[in-house]
Design an enzyme around this catalytic site. Structure first.
Site, mmCIF file in Angstrom:
data_model
loop_
_atom_site.group_PDB
_atom_site.id
_atom_site.type_symbol
_atom_site.label_atom_id
_atom_site.label_comp_id
_atom_site.label_asym_id
_atom_site.label_seq_id
_atom_site.Cartn_x
_atom_site.Cartn_y
_atom_site.Cartn_z
ATOM 1 N N GLU A 1 43.035 67.626 111.094
ATOM 2 C CA GLU A 1 42.489 66.669 112.053
ATOM 3 C C GLU A 1 43.386 66.444 113.271
ATOM 4 O OE1 GLU A 1 41.689 62.684 110.601
ATOM 5 O OE2 GLU A 1 40.899 62.078 112.548
ATOM 6 N N ASP B 1 42.542 59.943 105.699
ATOM 7 C CA ASP B 1 41.118 59.702 105.939
ATOM 8 C C ASP B 1 40.912 58.203 105.735
ATOM 9 O OD1 ASP B 1 38.378 60.192 106.357
ATOM 10 O OD2 ASP B 1 38.033 60.239 104.192
ATOM 11 N N THR C 1 41.718 55.992 108.458
ATOM 12 C CA THR C 1 42.893 55.408 109.136
ATOM 13 C C THR C 1 42.689 53.902 109.359
ATOM 14 O OG1 THR C 1 43.315 57.519 110.197
ATOM 15 C CG2 THR C 1 44.428 55.617 111.141
ATOM 16 N N HIS D 1 30.408 54.120 111.599
ATOM 17 C CA HIS D 1 30.481 55.440 110.949
ATOM 18 C C HIS D 1 29.228 55.769 110.154
ATOM 19 C CE1 HIS D 1 35.203 55.274 110.891
ATOM 20 N NE2 HIS D 1 34.694 55.260 112.106
ATOM 21 N N SER E 1 37.006 55.799 103.710
ATOM 22 C CA SER E 1 37.528 57.109 103.291
ATOM 23 C C SER E 1 36.752 57.796 102.172
ATOM 24 C CB SER E 1 39.000 57.006 102.873
ATOM 25 O OG SER E 1 39.134 56.607 101.520
ATOM 26 N N LYS F 1 35.327 56.952 98.382
ATOM 27 C CA LYS F 1 33.933 56.773 97.916
ATOM 28 C C LYS F 1 33.496 57.949 97.046
ATOM 29 C CE LYS F 1 32.425 56.012 102.286
ATOM 30 N NZ LYS F 1 33.644 55.695 103.033
ATOM 31 N N ARG G 1 25.596 57.825 103.429
ATOM 32 C CA ARG G 1 26.217 57.857 104.759
ATOM 33 C C ARG G 1 25.134 58.283 105.750
ATOM 34 N NH1 ARG G 1 31.650 58.290 105.920
ATOM 35 N NH2 ARG G 1 32.204 58.961 108.005
HETATM 36 N N1 LIG Z 1 30.301 57.967 114.551
HETATM 37 C C1 LIG Z 1 30.793 58.406 113.410
HETATM 38 N N2 LIG Z 1 29.963 58.763 112.397
HETATM 39 C C2 LIG Z 1 30.441 59.203 111.215
HETATM 40 N N3 LIG Z 1 31.766 59.337 110.957
HETATM 41 C C3 LIG Z 1 32.642 58.989 111.908
HETATM 42 C C4 LIG Z 1 32.216 58.510 113.173
HETATM 43 N N4 LIG Z 1 33.318 58.259 113.918
HETATM 44 C C5 LIG Z 1 34.379 58.573 113.150
HETATM 45 N N5 LIG Z 1 33.982 59.015 111.938
HETATM 46 C C6 LIG Z 1 34.775 59.511 110.826
HETATM 47 O O1 LIG Z 1 34.746 58.588 109.760
HETATM 48 C C7 LIG Z 1 35.917 58.821 109.008
HETATM 49 C C8 LIG Z 1 36.177 57.680 108.065
HETATM 50 O O2 LIG Z 1 35.112 57.632 107.166
HETATM 51 P P1 LIG Z 1 34.714 56.288 106.438
HETATM 52 O O3 LIG Z 1 33.874 55.500 107.381
HETATM 53 O O4 LIG Z 1 33.941 56.815 105.272
HETATM 54 O O5 LIG Z 1 35.968 55.587 106.084
HETATM 55 C C9 LIG Z 1 36.971 58.992 110.050
HETATM 56 O O6 LIG Z 1 38.040 59.707 109.496
HETATM 57 P P2 LIG Z 1 39.571 59.331 109.882
HETATM 58 O O7 LIG Z 1 39.830 57.962 109.428
HETATM 59 O O8 LIG Z 1 40.287 60.395 109.162
HETATM 60 O O9 LIG Z 1 39.652 59.496 111.367
HETATM 61 C C10 LIG Z 1 36.228 59.745 111.166
HETATM 62 O O10 LIG Z 1 36.471 61.134 111.156
HETATM 63 MG MG LIG Z 2 38.769 61.391 108.090
HETATM 64 MG MG LIG Z 3 42.117 61.205 109.334
HETATM 65 MG MG LIG Z 4 40.988 60.079 112.581
#
Ligand SMILES: Nc1ncnc2c1ncn2[C@@H]1O[C@H](COP(=O)(O)O)[C@@H](OP(=O)(O)O)[C@H]1O
Ligand SMILES: [Mg+2]
Ligand SMILES: [Mg+2]
Ligand SMILES: [Mg+2]
Length: 353
Positions: free
Chosen positions: A68, A136, A138, A240, A264, A267, A281
């Protein structure tokens, strides 16, 4: 077992990287910077990526890597680079032979920056490609919530090995699913789990340790007798995935329990071990392409635990198309026996919008 060496190195590398993220978490200044897409990245993300790539390069120098993060930001930000370097230098597995097995320490700050930048492969349908998400979730990491250090090996576009290090989930596979579980628990009380899978060999969980790998046990998804009693997992971030679509799907299925929101790929791990049942999702934006590193390990772990993972149209996630899942929209993960029924509800909700 096929891919035994890849699995072992991936597990040790993930375990070592989680140590770095944990020490970054315990400092007040996490070196958070905002990326071009306005998402956050921290000292923990960069440092974990450097450590994982250095271990992979040591053992599998010819493999490609899709990761990433990239170092461009750090070359312009020397103080941040130095902070990452201090964490990278200080992080090692407590078991000396395990640490040696990963190839020992990175030698210099420059070597660390070079390692971070070795994750720029375009991905694709040919050859051996590792997908890395160093942190994942962050946003979850910064909040003290769930996050995962994620590593997967794809061979000719098929995920063969997947490992998820989840430092804030309980080790106990039967612990009640609780988005805040990690917040009130110490490591000594059994916090920190590593999920793994090899294609065709099943999925396992074990305790994340600070040294040699712990004993693992097979995990399985929970058979669902009555869908109305199911628990579904979704992102914390409404940006997300669509909380409203997910709520409508749950309602249509007669699910009454509140969703469990966690950040992350924790799940995927949580449903794979039967702590939760479903992971929904639903896309919030038609043009968003999911990243392969956000799904590769989790997809395999859930499938190997007896689940089915598709997008909202019912297609398997397609990892052959580059760094993103261009051909897919969203994710629907459920035990095999009920996946079709869940998908019907997903389609019905989406078509009525
Ligand atoms: N509009 C969007 N739709 C879906 N996923 C997204 C998003 N914007 C960012 N993300 C992704 O959602 C991840 C986190 O997933 P979750 O919501 O399940 O915690 C992020 O990973 P990072 O935290 O590694 O950047 C990022 O890559
Ligand atoms: Mg991620
Ligand atoms: Mg990440
Ligand atoms: Mg990221």
């Amino acid at each position: 077992m096929p891919y035994a060496k890849e699995l072992r190195i991936a597990q040790l590398a993930v375990q070592r990287a989680t140590l770095l993220t944990k020490s970054v978490f315990h400092t007040t200044a996490k070196g958070t910077v905002s990326k071009e897409d306005h998402s956050p990245v921290t000292v923990g993300d960069f440092g974990a990526q450097a450590l994982i790539i250095s271990a992979l390069r040591h053992h599998f120098p010819d493999d490609e890597i899709v990761a990433e993060e990239e170092a461009a930001e750090l070359i312009a930000n020397k103080p941040l680079s130095e902070r990452i370097w201090s964490y990278v230098q200080a992080t090692m597995l407590e078991d000396e032979s395990a640490e040696q097995e990963l190839g020992g320490p990175i030698q210099s700050e420059q070597e660390m920056l070079d390692a971070i930048d070795m994750g720029k492969s375009p991905g694709g349908a040919k050859g051996r490609i590792w997908a890395i998400d160093p942190i994942d979730g962050t946003k979850g990491f910064l909040r003290g919530g769930q996050y995962a250090v994620c590593l997967a090996l794809m061979v000719d576009g098929d995920v063969k090995v997947g490992v998820l290090g989840c430092p804030n989930l309980p080790v106990d596979d039967s612990a009640p699913l609780d988005a805040h579980a990690g917040e009130n628990q110490t490591d000594a009380e059994g916090k920190g789990v590593i999920f793994s899978a090899v294609l065709g060999e099943g999925a396992t969980s074990g305790a994340l340790s600070r040294g040699a790998l712990s004993k693992e046990a097979p995990i399985h998804m929970k058979p669902i007798e009555d869908i109305t009693q199911a628990t579904f997992c979704e992102s914390v971030e409404s940006g997300h995935s669509s909380h409203s679509d997910q709520a409508a799907i749950a309602k249509l299925l007669g699910i009454t329990k509140p969703s469990v929101r966690m950040d992350s790929q924790a799940k995927y791990g949580s449903i794979a071990r039967g702590a939760g049942d479903l992971y929904l999702r639903l896309p919030v934006r038609a043009d968003y392409e999911e990243k392969i590193w956000d799904h590769a390990a989790g997809d395999l772990i859930v499938r190997e635990a007896g689940g089915e993972v598709t997008d909202v149209t019912g297609k398997r996630l397609d990892f052959t198309l580059g760094r993103t899942l261009k051909a897919n929209k969203g994710v629907v993960a459920a035990p095999k026996a009920v996946h079709g029924k869940i998908l019907e509800a997903v389609k019905q909700v989406l078509s009525s919008k």
